[in-house]
Scaffold this motif. Structure first.
Motif, short mmCIF file in Angstrom:
data_model
loop_
_atom_site.label_atom_id
_atom_site.label_comp_id
_atom_site.label_asym_id
_atom_site.label_seq_id
_atom_site.Cartn_x
_atom_site.Cartn_y
_atom_site.Cartn_z
N ASP A 113 0.83 -1.20 0.00
CA ASP A 113 0.00 0.00 0.00
C ASP A 113 0.87 1.26 0.00
OD1 ASP A 113 -2.30 1.43 -0.09
OD2 ASP A 113 -2.90 1.08 1.98
N GLY A 114 0.33 2.37 -0.51
CA GLY A 114 1.07 3.63 -0.62
C GLY A 114 0.95 4.46 0.64
N VAL A 115 1.73 4.15 1.68
CA VAL A 115 1.69 4.86 2.95
C VAL A 115 2.41 6.21 2.80
CG1 VAL A 115 2.26 4.74 5.40
CG2 VAL A 115 1.74 2.64 4.13
N PRO A 116 1.83 7.32 3.29
CA PRO A 116 2.53 8.61 3.24
C PRO A 116 3.87 8.55 3.96
CG PRO A 116 0.22 8.92 3.82
CD PRO A 116 0.47 7.44 3.85
N GLU A 117 4.87 9.21 3.41
CA GLU A 117 6.21 9.14 3.99
C GLU A 117 6.25 9.70 5.41
OE1 GLU A 117 9.00 11.04 1.47
OE2 GLU A 117 8.71 9.67 -0.21
N ALA A 118 5.41 10.68 5.72
CA ALA A 118 5.47 11.32 7.03
C ALA A 118 4.85 10.48 8.14
CB ALA A 118 4.78 12.68 6.97
N LEU A 119 4.11 9.44 7.80
CA LEU A 119 3.42 8.63 8.81
C LEU A 119 4.17 7.33 9.03
CD1 LEU A 119 -0.32 9.09 7.75
CD2 LEU A 119 1.09 10.51 9.24
#
Length: 445
Positions: A113-119
Motif C-alpha cells: 500500500d502507498g503509505v505517506p512518507e510522514a506517517l
C-alpha cells in the motif's frame, strides 16, 4: 495505473546444469537411478522456458478509521470528527481490500500500500502476499500514527508471478475510497474572557447597551429610543423607564506560542514535541476565532527574537498568522514569513507589543521559568491570560524527570496564583477535550 513491467526471474540455467551433472555422474558410475533423476530438473527447465506472463486484473479500495475503527452497526468506519480531522498522536487504522476481478486465479499476488512518507506504521503491515481465486478478495490491515498536517495515501504497488514462479509482472494501481487524512484537530469554540474593545461582538460585558440579554431598568432620559421604553411599566404606573440590555463587545486575541529551543522536547521519542503540540493548538484556536469574527494575532517567542502578526479577522491576516505558526515548529523558516521581527528579551518586549485591551493565550510546556515570569508581568499590566500547557515531562520515571515534572507543576501553580486560567494538557487526552475544558472555565476577567 502504470504500465506493467515484465521480468523473467529464472530461465532454467541451473536446472540444465543439474540435469547434465546427474546424467554424467550416472553414466560414469553406471547408475540408472541417477540417469533417471536427471530428468526431474529438465521439467523445471521446460517450465521456465515456456512460462508466460499472467493477465491479472485487480481492484483495490481503502478505508481509514480513526481510533474506534470499524463500526459494526453502521457497517463502515469511523473517520473521526465531522470535518475529517484528528489530533496529533492519534492512531489511524487502514484497511485496503484487493479483489481479483479477472477470470483466472492469481497464484502469487503481492501488494504494497502507498503509505505517506510522514506517517509511521505502528502495527500490522502495509504488505501482503496472497493467492486469489476469481472474485475472491483479501485485506491488508495496518495502523499509522498521525503527525501534524494533511497526508495523502498513494497508489498501491502490485506484483504477480505465474504458476512456475519464473515470470513476474509489476505495476502501480490506483486505490478507490479514502485518500487523505488531516491531522488538525477541530475546535468548536474558544474561551473568551473580558478583555474587549468598543466594537460590537460576542463577548458579554458588565455594561448596558445594545444586546439581547436583559441588563437593567433605569429612568427614562430624553433621547432614549422608543423601542427601549418599558411600556408595561408605563401602563401600570404611568412612569417612563428604559430597558437596557447587556452590551456585547468584540475582543482582540493574541496567541503567544513558546518556540524557544527548550520547546523542541517530546515526552518520548515516539511522541510529538512541545512546539508541535503548541503550534497545533494555537492554529486551531486562531482559525476558530477568526471564523467567529474576532481580530486575532500571533506572536512566536524565540530565544532572542519575537515574530509577530497583528490582530485582525481578514483573510490576509489569517494567512500570515498561519504561516507564522507553521514556521514556529519548523515546517518553514521564520525569515520567509511576512511576520514582523523584534529583537529582545520576551518578558520585557512582549508587553510593549500587545494591544492594551487584548486577551493573551499562551501555549508553552513550562519546562523552565520564562513562561511563568511572562504571565506574571502580563497579569500585572492588566492583561487577561489563559495558558494551555502540553505536559512533556511524563516520558520517563527516572529521578531527573520526576524532579522536572515537580518543577513544572510548581510553575503552573505559581501562574494560577496570579488569577490566570491554566489548562494542564496531559498528552493522553485529545486536544479537542483539552480545549473543551478551557471553554468550560471561561468567564470574566
Amino acid at each position: 495505473m502504470s504500465e506493467r513491467e515484465t521480468d523473467r526471474l529464472d530461465r532454467g540455467e541451473w536446472g540444465l546444469v543439474v540435469a547434465l551433472s546427474l546424467a554424467g555422474i550416472g553414466l560414469v558410475v553406471g547408475s540408472q537411478l541417477l540417469v533417471a533423476a536427471a530428468t526431474v530438473p529438465l521439467w523445471y527447465v521446460v517450465a521456465a522456458v515456456v512460462g508466460t506472463q499472467q493477465d491479472a486484473t485487480v481492484r483495490l479500495r481503502r478505508e481509514l478509521a480513526v481510533d474506534d475503527g470499524f463500526d459494526g452497526e453502521s457497517g463502515g468506519f469511523d473517520t473521526g470528527s465531522d470535518d475529517g480531522s484528528s489530533d496529533p498522536g492519534d492512531t489511524v487504522t487502514v484497511r485496503t481490500t484487493v479483489r481479483n476481478v479477472g477470470s483466472e486465479p492469481i497464484v502469487d499476488l503481492r501488494v504494497v500500500d502507498g503509505v505517506p512518507e510522514a506517517l509511521s506504521v505502528v502495527s500490522g503491515s502495509p504488505r501482503a502476499c496472497v493467492t486469489l481465486e476469481p472474485g475472491a478478495e483479501a485485506t491488508v490491515e495496518y495502523a499509522v500514527e498521525l503527525c501534524r498536517g494533511e497526508h495523502a495515501f498513494g497508489d498501491a504497488t502490485i506484483r504477480t508471478r505465474d504458476l512456475t514462479g519464473t515470470v513476474a509482472e509489476t505495476w502501480t494501481a490506483g486505490v478507490a475510497g479514502d485518500e487523505t487524512v488531516r491531522c488538525s484537530p477541530p475546535v468548536e469554540t474558544v474561551p473568551l474572557g473580558g478583555g474587549t474593545n468598543d466594537y460590537a461582538g460576542e463577548v458579554p460585558t458588565d455594561e448596558g447597551g445594545s444586546g439581547v440579554e436583559f441588563y437593567a431598568v433605569r429612568e427614562y432620559q430624553s433621547g432614549d429610543p422608543v423601542g427601549a421604553i418599558d411600556w408595561r411599566r408605563y401602563a401600570g404606573t404611568r412612569e417612563l423607564a428604559t430597558v437596557e440590555y447587556r452590551a456585547e463587545r468584540a475582543t482582540r486575541i493574541v496567541c503567544v506560542v513558546d518556540a524557544r529551543s527548550s520547546q523542541f522536547r517530546a515526552a518520548t521519542t515516539g511522541q510529538l514535541s512541545a512546539i508541535e503540540l503548541s503550534g497545533t493548538a494555537a492554529e486551531r484556536t486562531l482559525e476558530t476565532l477568526v471564523a467567529g469574527g474576532h481580530p486575532t494575532g500571533v506572536v512566536g517567542v524565540h530565544d532572542h527574537q519575537l515574530s509577530t502578526v497583528s490582530p485582525g479577522a481578514d483573510p490576509t491576516t489569517r494567512r500570515r498568522a498561519v504561516d507564522l505558526l507553521r514556521a514556529t515548529w519548523g515546517a518553514d523558516s521564520v525569515g520567509t514569513t511576512s511576520a514582523r521581527l523584534r529583537q529582545g528579551d520576551p518578558v520585557e518586549t512582549l508587553p510593549r507589543l500587545l494591544p492594551g485591551e487584548a486577551q493573551v493565550y499562551l501555549f508553552s510546556s513550562f519546562v523552565d521559568d520564562m513562561p511563568a515570569e511572562l504571565v506574571e508581568v502580563l497579569w500585572a499590566r492588566g492583561y487577561a491570560v489563559r495558558v494551555i500547557s502540553p505536559d512533556v515531562t511524563t516520558g520517563s520515571d527516572d529521578v531527573a524527570t520526576r524532579l522536572e515534572a515537580l518543577d513544572r507543576r510548581n510553575r503552573l501553580a505559581r501562574v494560577r496564583a496570579t488569577g490566570a486560567r491554566v489548562v494542564d494538557w496531559q498528552l493522553e487526552r485529545p486536544l479537542g477535550l483539552v480545549l473543551h475544558d478551557a471553554i468550560g472555565e471561561a468567564g470574566d476577567r
